[in-house]
Design a protein around this motif. Structure first.
Motif, mmCIF file in Angstrom:
data_model
loop_
_atom_site.group_PDB
_atom_site.id
_atom_site.type_symbol
_atom_site.label_atom_id
_atom_site.label_comp_id
_atom_site.label_asym_id
_atom_site.label_seq_id
_atom_site.Cartn_x
_atom_site.Cartn_y
_atom_site.Cartn_z
ATOM 1 N N CYS A 112 0.881 -1.165 0.000
ATOM 2 C CA CYS A 112 0.000 0.000 0.000
ATOM 3 C C CYS A 112 0.916 1.212 0.000
ATOM 4 C CB CYS A 112 -0.907 -0.011 1.228
ATOM 5 S SG CYS A 112 -1.996 1.417 1.290
ATOM 6 N N GLY A 113 1.046 1.876 -1.139
ATOM 7 C CA GLY A 113 1.987 2.976 -1.275
ATOM 8 C C GLY A 113 1.365 4.348 -1.227
ATOM 9 N N ARG A 114 0.042 4.415 -1.341
ATOM 10 C CA ARG A 114 -0.672 5.680 -1.204
ATOM 11 C C ARG A 114 -2.114 5.386 -0.831
ATOM 12 N NH1 ARG A 114 0.968 8.584 -6.498
ATOM 13 N NH2 ARG A 114 3.209 8.411 -6.315
ATOM 14 N N TYR A 115 -2.712 6.333 -0.145
ATOM 15 C CA TYR A 115 -4.136 6.211 0.167
ATOM 16 C C TYR A 115 -4.758 7.585 0.174
ATOM 17 C CZ TYR A 115 -2.858 7.244 5.080
ATOM 18 O OH TYR A 115 -2.376 7.813 6.232
ATOM 19 N N SER A 116 -6.074 7.615 0.221
ATOM 20 C CA SER A 116 -6.778 8.898 0.216
ATOM 21 C C SER A 116 -7.363 9.191 1.590
ATOM 22 C CB SER A 116 -7.874 8.912 -0.856
ATOM 23 O OG SER A 116 -8.828 7.913 -0.611
ATOM 24 N N LEU A 117 -7.366 10.450 1.921
ATOM 25 C CA LEU A 117 -7.975 10.945 3.153
ATOM 26 C C LEU A 117 -8.775 12.187 2.748
ATOM 27 C CD1 LEU A 117 -8.043 10.476 6.269
ATOM 28 C CD2 LEU A 117 -6.337 12.289 6.415
ATOM 29 N N ALA A 118 -10.021 11.953 2.356
ATOM 30 C CA ALA A 118 -10.865 13.006 1.796
ATOM 31 C C ALA A 118 -12.041 13.272 2.725
ATOM 32 C CB ALA A 118 -11.341 12.602 0.402
ATOM 33 N N PRO A 119 -11.913 14.245 3.632
ATOM 34 C CA PRO A 119 -12.999 14.509 4.585
ATOM 35 C C PRO A 119 -14.318 14.884 3.909
ATOM 36 C CG PRO A 119 -11.195 16.097 4.862
ATOM 37 C CD PRO A 119 -10.763 15.110 3.849
ATOM 38 N N GLU A 120 -14.256 15.433 2.701
ATOM 39 C CA GLU A 120 -15.485 15.804 2.001
ATOM 40 C C GLU A 120 -16.263 14.582 1.513
ATOM 41 O OE1 GLU A 120 -12.192 15.658 -1.045
ATOM 42 O OE2 GLU A 120 -12.378 16.425 0.985
ATOM 43 N N GLU A 121 -15.643 13.403 1.524
ATOM 44 C CA GLU A 121 -16.297 12.171 1.067
ATOM 45 C C GLU A 121 -16.904 11.345 2.196
ATOM 46 O OE1 GLU A 121 -13.593 9.798 -1.221
ATOM 47 O OE2 GLU A 121 -13.180 11.405 -2.635
ATOM 48 N N SER A 122 -16.548 11.660 3.446
ATOM 49 C CA SER A 122 -16.969 10.803 4.555
ATOM 50 C C SER A 122 -17.151 11.609 5.828
ATOM 51 C CB SER A 122 -15.904 9.718 4.782
ATOM 52 O OG SER A 122 -16.110 9.061 6.001
ATOM 53 N N LYS A 123 -18.328 11.482 6.441
ATOM 54 C CA LYS A 123 -18.563 12.156 7.718
ATOM 55 C C LYS A 123 -17.645 11.615 8.810
ATOM 56 C CE LYS A 123 -23.317 13.536 6.940
ATOM 57 N NZ LYS A 123 -24.719 13.438 7.324
ATOM 58 N N GLU A 124 -17.406 10.283 8.788
ATOM 59 C CA GLU A 124 -16.499 9.678 9.785
ATOM 60 C C GLU A 124 -15.105 10.277 9.672
ATOM 61 O OE1 GLU A 124 -16.492 5.263 10.118
ATOM 62 O OE2 GLU A 124 -18.251 5.389 8.808
ATOM 63 N N ILE A 125 -14.597 10.348 8.457
ATOM 64 C CA ILE A 125 -13.252 10.886 8.226
ATOM 65 C C ILE A 125 -13.229 12.380 8.544
ATOM 66 C CG2 ILE A 125 -11.463 11.279 6.482
ATOM 67 C CD1 ILE A 125 -11.788 8.297 7.453
ATOM 68 N N ALA A 126 -14.272 13.104 8.179
ATOM 69 C CA ALA A 126 -14.345 14.538 8.484
ATOM 70 C C ALA A 126 -14.265 14.780 9.992
ATOM 71 C CB ALA A 126 -15.624 15.139 7.900
ATOM 72 N N GLN A 127 -14.938 13.931 10.783
ATOM 73 C CA GLN A 127 -14.883 14.079 12.247
ATOM 74 C C GLN A 127 -13.474 13.828 12.777
ATOM 75 O OE1 GLN A 127 -18.004 11.296 13.338
ATOM 76 N NE2 GLN A 127 -19.483 12.960 13.627
ATOM 77 N N ILE A 128 -12.799 12.816 12.231
ATOM 78 C CA ILE A 128 -11.431 12.509 12.654
ATOM 79 C C ILE A 128 -10.507 13.675 12.321
ATOM 80 C CG2 ILE A 128 -9.427 11.016 12.165
ATOM 81 C CD1 ILE A 128 -11.557 8.710 11.788
ATOM 82 N N VAL A 129 -10.605 14.192 11.098
ATOM 83 C CA VAL A 129 -9.766 15.315 10.669
ATOM 84 C C VAL A 129 -10.055 16.538 11.533
ATOM 85 C CG1 VAL A 129 -9.344 16.944 8.765
ATOM 86 C CG2 VAL A 129 -9.390 14.472 8.323
ATOM 87 N N ALA A 130 -11.322 16.839 11.794
ATOM 88 C CA ALA A 130 -11.686 17.997 12.617
ATOM 89 C C ALA A 130 -11.139 17.862 14.038
ATOM 90 C CB ALA A 130 -13.206 18.166 12.645
ATOM 91 N N GLU A 131 -11.212 16.661 14.606
ATOM 92 C CA GLU A 131 -10.694 16.460 15.963
ATOM 93 C C GLU A 131 -9.182 16.668 16.015
ATOM 94 O OE1 GLU A 131 -10.633 13.175 19.586
ATOM 95 O OE2 GLU A 131 -12.135 12.966 17.993
ATOM 96 N N ILE A 132 -8.476 16.143 15.032
ATOM 97 C CA ILE A 132 -7.013 16.329 14.982
ATOM 98 C C ILE A 132 -6.681 17.812 14.827
ATOM 99 C CG2 ILE A 132 -4.996 15.991 13.481
ATOM 100 C CD1 ILE A 132 -5.186 13.329 14.180
ATOM 101 N N GLN A 133 -7.353 18.470 13.899
ATOM 102 C CA GLN A 133 -7.061 19.885 13.663
ATOM 103 C C GLN A 133 -7.412 20.737 14.875
ATOM 104 O OE1 GLN A 133 -9.123 20.435 9.902
ATOM 105 N NE2 GLN A 133 -7.256 19.959 8.745
ATOM 106 N N GLY A 134 -8.479 20.361 15.594
ATOM 107 C CA GLY A 134 -8.832 21.084 16.814
ATOM 108 C C GLY A 134 -7.810 20.913 17.920
#
Length: 188
Positions: A2-24
């Motif tokens: 696995c050499g690359r993956y996507s982290l697109a908060p606009e595609e997933s509410k779960e991922i958006a929450q994780i990104v928001a918590e980290i950024q906060g």
């Protein structure tokens, strides 16, 4: 691999929450989003105070010769390798994504996801190197949905497997060679 993956908060509410918590907690510039490359800083999930908590870490353990990084660990041999053994026993993590990428022999790029899910969780390990916390993604033999594109794939965790993966070494050991779920792919 696995050499690359996507982290697109606009595609997933779960991922958006994780990104928001980290950024906060750590600041807006604390992680990368979009297509994640080795050596990028991205979220991983860890057990903390009886709940699963996101934390930023750098993707890739330092290589032995000082050049480049080790981004994956083979699940089938991770317990046998000194680089990964202790982390597999004591420092497992979950890598949240919105999909991962692989290339076929013709260098065509494909994105893989779980059908009907907008978040995809990968099994990982972490360790600290000179005060910097870093992670790798565990890989296993490919299932029928990826074998014609690549000879390895990440170990995939369902949402109900996140906590057991983090806390239960016996479950984690069994997961490393378990049959992986069917995926959907799309040429990108």
């Amino acid at each position: 691999m696995c050499g690359r993956y996507s982290l697109a908060p606009e595609e997933s509410k779960e991922i958006a929450q994780i990104v928001a918590e980290i950024q906060g907690r750590y600041g807006a510039a604390s992680i990368h989003t979009g297509e994640i490359y080795p050596t990028n800083t991205a979220p991983v999930l860890l057990p903390e105070s009886k709940k699963i908590t996101p934390k930023p870490m750098t993707w890739g353990f330092p290589s032995f010769n000082g050049k480049g990084v080790i981004i994956n660990a083979r699940g089938e041999t991770a317990f046998d390798k000194p680089t990964f053994r202790r982390s597999l026993l004591e420092r497992r993590c979950v890598v949240p994504t919105t999909g991962f990428f692989e290339w076929d022999k013709g260098k065509n790029k494909y994105r893989f996801r779980l059908p009907d899910r907008d978040a995809l969780y990968l099994a990982g390990l972490w360790n600290s190197y000179q005060g910097e916390e870093r992670f790798v993604v565990l890989t296993t033999a490919p299932n029928d949905t990826i074998i014609n594109i690549h000879d390895r794939m990440p170990v995939i965790l369902t949402p109900t497997e996140l906590e057991p993966w983090l806390l239960d070494t016996e479950m984690a050991s069994a997961k490393l060679t378990a049959r992986q779920p069917a995926l959907e792919s799309m040429a990108v």
